[in-house]
Scaffold this motif. Structure first.
Motif, mmCIF file in Angstrom:
data_model
loop_
_atom_site.group_PDB
_atom_site.id
_atom_site.type_symbol
_atom_site.label_atom_id
_atom_site.label_comp_id
_atom_site.label_asym_id
_atom_site.label_seq_id
_atom_site.Cartn_x
_atom_site.Cartn_y
_atom_site.Cartn_z
ATOM 1 N N SER A 82 137.080 44.473 72.421
ATOM 2 C CA SER A 82 138.426 44.886 72.032
ATOM 3 C C SER A 82 138.533 45.068 70.519
ATOM 4 N N ARG A 83 137.733 44.335 69.766
ATOM 5 C CA ARG A 83 137.778 44.452 68.309
ATOM 6 C C ARG A 83 136.893 45.564 67.770
ATOM 7 N N GLY A 84 136.007 46.085 68.636
ATOM 8 C CA GLY A 84 135.244 47.245 68.193
ATOM 9 C C GLY A 84 133.744 47.139 68.285
ATOM 10 N N ALA A 85 133.204 46.109 68.954
ATOM 11 C CA ALA A 85 131.755 46.041 69.155
ATOM 12 C C ALA A 85 131.329 47.128 70.142
ATOM 13 N N ASN A 86 130.115 47.656 69.932
ATOM 14 C CA ASN A 86 129.594 48.697 70.825
ATOM 15 C C ASN A 86 128.608 48.153 71.851
ATOM 16 N N ASP A 87 127.865 47.072 71.481
ATOM 17 C CA ASP A 87 126.848 46.536 72.389
ATOM 18 C C ASP A 87 126.543 45.095 71.988
ATOM 19 N N PHE A 88 125.745 44.403 72.831
ATOM 20 C CA PHE A 88 125.454 42.984 72.620
ATOM 21 C C PHE A 88 123.964 42.714 72.778
ATOM 22 N N LEU A 89 123.504 41.673 72.071
ATOM 23 C CA LEU A 89 122.186 41.081 72.277
ATOM 24 C C LEU A 89 122.371 39.574 72.395
ATOM 25 N N THR A 90 121.615 38.968 73.273
ATOM 26 C CA THR A 90 121.734 37.527 73.487
ATOM 27 C C THR A 90 120.558 36.807 72.844
ATOM 28 N N LYS A 91 120.859 35.707 72.143
ATOM 29 C CA LYS A 91 119.807 34.861 71.581
ATOM 30 C C LYS A 91 119.179 34.012 72.686
ATOM 31 N N ILE A 107 116.396 36.252 70.510
ATOM 32 C CA ILE A 107 116.195 37.700 70.494
ATOM 33 C C ILE A 107 114.875 38.057 71.154
ATOM 34 N N ASP A 108 114.968 38.992 72.072
ATOM 35 C CA ASP A 108 113.782 39.525 72.752
ATOM 36 C C ASP A 108 113.437 40.861 72.104
ATOM 37 N N LYS A 109 112.269 40.936 71.468
ATOM 38 C CA LYS A 109 111.927 42.161 70.743
ATOM 39 C C LYS A 109 111.842 43.374 71.663
ATOM 40 N N MET A 124 126.476 43.213 68.335
ATOM 41 C CA MET A 124 126.728 41.785 68.126
ATOM 42 C C MET A 124 125.630 40.958 68.786
ATOM 43 N N VAL A 125 125.159 39.981 68.036
ATOM 44 C CA VAL A 125 124.138 39.051 68.538
ATOM 45 C C VAL A 125 124.808 37.705 68.775
ATOM 46 N N THR A 126 124.648 37.156 69.985
ATOM 47 C CA THR A 126 125.338 35.907 70.308
ATOM 48 C C THR A 126 124.560 35.091 71.320
ATOM 49 N N ALA A 127 124.678 33.778 71.172
ATOM 50 C CA ALA A 127 124.124 32.874 72.182
ATOM 51 C C ALA A 127 125.165 32.551 73.227
ATOM 52 N N ASN A 128 126.376 33.020 73.008
ATOM 53 C CA ASN A 128 127.476 32.741 73.916
ATOM 54 C C ASN A 128 127.505 33.811 75.007
ATOM 55 N N SER A 129 127.319 33.400 76.244
ATOM 56 C CA SER A 129 127.276 34.344 77.365
ATOM 57 C C SER A 129 128.596 34.431 78.106
ATOM 58 N N GLU A 130 129.642 33.768 77.580
ATOM 59 C CA GLU A 130 130.921 33.822 78.273
ATOM 60 C C GLU A 130 131.529 35.225 78.185
ATOM 61 N N PRO A 173 118.440 32.254 58.116
ATOM 62 C CA PRO A 173 117.421 33.086 57.456
ATOM 63 C C PRO A 173 116.280 33.491 58.376
ATOM 64 N N LEU A 174 115.870 32.610 59.309
ATOM 65 C CA LEU A 174 114.767 32.941 60.199
ATOM 66 C C LEU A 174 115.142 34.114 61.105
ATOM 67 N N ASN A 175 116.373 34.097 61.615
ATOM 68 C CA ASN A 175 116.837 35.218 62.445
ATOM 69 C C ASN A 175 116.894 36.515 61.639
ATOM 70 N N LEU A 176 117.365 36.401 60.400
ATOM 71 C CA LEU A 176 117.415 37.575 59.537
ATOM 72 C C LEU A 176 116.034 38.174 59.347
ATOM 73 N N LEU A 177 115.055 37.326 59.060
ATOM 74 C CA LEU A 177 113.692 37.802 58.827
ATOM 75 C C LEU A 177 113.125 38.483 60.065
ATOM 76 N N LEU A 178 113.379 37.879 61.233
ATOM 77 C CA LEU A 178 112.881 38.460 62.481
ATOM 78 C C LEU A 178 113.494 39.843 62.722
ATOM 79 N N MET A 179 114.823 39.946 62.585
ATOM 80 C CA MET A 179 115.482 41.243 62.841
ATOM 81 C C MET A 179 115.107 42.285 61.793
#
Length: 344
Positions: A95-104, A106-108, A80-86, A10-16
């Motif tokens: 390959s599944r259809g994401a267009n871009d990424f953000l890493t946790k 989140i940097d405003k 897609m937002v992810t903490a996984n940097s692999e 919920p905290l991430n949701l509120l921030l975004m």
């Protein structure tokens, strides 16, 4: 711009949600339950989807796969937002259809311009799609206008021949509808049936080239006059044959072939059987039936029963048996057309 945000925290949701609200015209829709977010995305057309990678039950990769079944990559962007940097995770997401990424976390300062840029691309896509729709509608209207003018020209051409012949406008309406009826019950494509309805009235356009003293003669024609009268088939073909219109080309074929006989004794080319174009075989039945069952200044109309007997007698000799059979099988519809398009 409708933005779906899916994250189980919920905290991430509120921030975004707060960050998205700074984008002019953006309306965020937040979901802590991935299944509820997926349902909303499938039932609506979001302008941007922001989805977390690590979620219980339905993770971000599966979420993207399900969304792409409904919304193609080029239509709805997914961030897609992810903490996984692999790299493997990112490759799989792409390959599944994401267009871009953000890493946790989140940097405003990164989040805002990425969302802004993706919404601008979405706006450009929608504008292009709307323009394409508008252009398609304009093309449809222009095509319909051309077709209407073509039909008007065809009708006027048929009427020009009619004015030189002691037949009536109702005759060309009836025989055209009889022809379409036969074609329909021979299981011909709808496009052929509709084209035949327009083309059949041009069957005698070649009579424009027949001298009045022969065309309007009330008595029997001499052998020489009969040969001249027969030329209306080739004259009609020559008038119509070079048209770019599919309907007029069909009219040319009808003009040339509607006096051919199934047994090969017709004119002008003494074709027989299936060598006679189907449109010619169909119009032969429709034209002869209407000619003998209608009144003219020089003759009385034959009773329907007598006209039917003539078709049966000519079945397999003058007329294609299949055309005669479907015509007589639907005689109630034929009589209804005859009554609806009466000469008066």
């Amino acid at each position: 711009m409708q933005i779906a945000i899916i994250d189980d925290m919920p905290l991430n949701l509120l921030l975004m949600e707060k960050l998205v609200a700074h984008e002019a015209g953006a309306i965020p829709h937040t979901f802590v339950d991935a299944s509820e977010g997926l349902k909303w995305c499938l039932d609506n057309e979001p302008d941007l989807i922001i989805v977390d990678y690590m979620m219980p039950g339905l993770d971000g990769l599966e979420f993207i796969s399900r969304v792409r079944e409904r919304h193609p990559r080029e239509e709805v962007p997914i961030l897609m937002v992810t903490a996984n940097s692999e790299r493997t995770t990112r490759y799989e997401a792409l390959s599944r259809g994401a267009n871009d990424f953000l890493t946790k976390p989140i940097d405003k300062h990164e989040f805002a311009p990425r969302v802004h840029n993706m919404l601008k691309l979405r706006q450009a896509h929608k504008l292009t799609r709307d323009r394409a729709d508008i252009l398609a509608e304009e093309v449809r209207k222009a095509t319909a206008d051309i077709l209407q003018r073509e039909r008007e020209t065809i009708v006027r051409l048929a009427r020009a021949a009619e004015f030189r012949d002691p037949e009536t406008g109702a005759h060309i309406q009836r025989m055209a509808r009889y022809s379409a009826l036969i074609a329909e019950h021979l299981s011909q494509p709808g496009s052929f049936v509709s084209d035949l309805l327009l083309a059949a009235p041009m069957h005698d356009v070649g009579k424009l080239g027949i001298p009045d003293h022969i065309l309007l003669k009330t008595g029997a024609l001499s052998p020489d006059e009969r040969e001249i009268m027969k030329r209306h088939t080739t004259i009609g073909y020559d008038i119509l044959k070079d048209s770019a219109s599919r309907v007029v080309q069909l009219g040319a074929s009808i003009a040339l072939s509607h006096h051919e006989k199934f047994d090969g004794t017709g004119y002008p080319n003494r074709l027989s059987g299936r060598d006679i174009p189907l449109e010619g075989r169909i119009v032969a039945v429709a034209d002869v039936f209407d000619a003998i069952s209608s009144s003219r200044p020089y003759k009385q109309a034959w009773p329907i029963e007598k006209a039917v007997d003539l078709l049966l007698d000519g079945r397999g000799r003058h007329f294609d048996p299949d055309c005669v059979d479907v015509f007589l099988d639907n005689l109630d519809d034929v009589i209804a057309i005859r009554d609806e398009c009466a000469d008066d």
